[in-house]
Design an enzyme around this catalytic site. Sequence first.
Site, PDB file in Angstrom:
ATOM      1  N   HIS A 257      -4.794  -7.804   0.641  1.00 39.07           N
ATOM      2  CA  HIS A 257      -3.720  -6.825   0.762  1.00 39.07           C
ATOM      3  C   HIS A 257      -2.410  -7.526   1.074  1.00 39.07           C
ATOM      4  O   HIS A 257      -2.402  -8.541   1.776  1.00 39.07           O
ATOM      5  CB  HIS A 257      -4.039  -5.817   1.874  1.00 39.07           C
ATOM      6  N   ASP A 308      -9.674   0.355  -1.776  1.00 38.41           N
ATOM      7  CA  ASP A 308     -10.266   0.665  -3.075  1.00 38.41           C
ATOM      8  C   ASP A 308     -11.734   0.280  -3.225  1.00 38.41           C
ATOM      9  O   ASP A 308     -12.392   0.746  -4.148  1.00 38.41           O
ATOM     10  CB  ASP A 308      -9.451  -0.015  -4.192  1.00 38.41           C
TER      11      ASP A 308
END
Length: 371
Positions: A257, A308
């Site tokens: 991320h 996700d």
Amino acid sequence: MSDKGLRDVIAAQTSISDIDGTAGRLWYVGYEIEDLARNASFEEIIYLLHNLELPTRAELEDLSRFLVREREPHPFLARMMPTLAQNTSPMSMLRTSVSASSAFDPDGWDESPEAEYRKAMRLIAEAPTLIATFDRVRTGREVIPPDPGLSHAANFLWMLHGQEPDPEDAGVLDTTFILYADHTMNASTFTARIIASTLSDTFSAMTGAIGALKGPLHGGANEEAQKMAEEVGKPENAEAYVRDRLARKEKIFGFGHAVYKTMDPRATVLKQLCRELGERRKQPKWYEIFSAIEETTFEQKGLYPNVDLYAAGVYHMLGIPTDLMTPIFALARMVGWTAHVREQYADNRIIRPGSEYIGPRDRTYVPLDER
Ligand code: ACO
């Protein structure tokens, strides 16, 4: 010196959400995400992100009534659906339909804050109908009209599957919507705010945001994560699969991320949902595959899962086709995008970063015949 990827740029002030990437924490308007995921409904989050307060019962009922009323998109979009279902991906359909919605919004080109709020709510209301209708049409099944007695999440399952949704499944889907609803200055939200900052309209901003979300480094990652789990097939294969991919310098989707340097708090909630849903459905396989991928990816590269990874497993077990996973992300993030666009309009300055020129200088034009 350029700041590639703009990691250290503060592009706007916002009261909508905040992240502590080191501690792995996320807040919506000051409420911790785990607290909201456990206790709130998606409709309350829609109200919260747009009004910066949780609704009273009367305010929530008002909003829910409005959303239910606006679920049915304009007949033009329904007529366009067979062509889109035959020729485009679901994300392209959503982008095109949202863009086309600008022609039919009852508020037209009224740009007052009240009209902008209503336009936002209409886009939020119609997105699940568009996605479910697309899937019914492309698979040759009858289109299911929205059920006004069902919540946003339950109604989506109803329109997609044509069966009364299990309340626990609807609850799980509702929680995933909450987790996806906003996330500070991510690529698609930034896109929406840039478009709004030129004083372009909400529909243009949403169309751009959907385009930005589609890519596999952003919202497209949940679909890629599911494909990856299917390729892995069983937990014992995860280690070799991850090693091979990393050796080829390929990304492991659903990991890493730009802001979190630890576990994404949304991934923690989704991991638990994926495990529980797998137990309830007697399909522990997906949780086992994803957690085996998680273990090796951490060992090999020190990367943590993002939102996700386990979302893919949850959606798969809810019977959602893989290529609808990113559109679902979009229908939830539509809340954050529209809230950010309204925030941008309320205190605007055109967004225009600089660039560091690295090309040649001081050249003189050479006539065509002399080159
Ligand atoms: N798989 C393999 N390697 C990775 C991954 C990954 N998922 N994520 C980061 N890395 C590598 C980078 O290539 C980089 O390696 P290098 O130093 O050898 O070049 C190193 O780890 C550090 O990368 P970061 O600077 O932490 O990552 P960046 O901020 O550039 O990218 C991103 C963030 C795009 C999310 C990246 O982690 C990625 O591509 N992940 C996979 C796609 C994905 O899951 N996207 C969804 C993100 S969440 C969201 O948008 C909803």
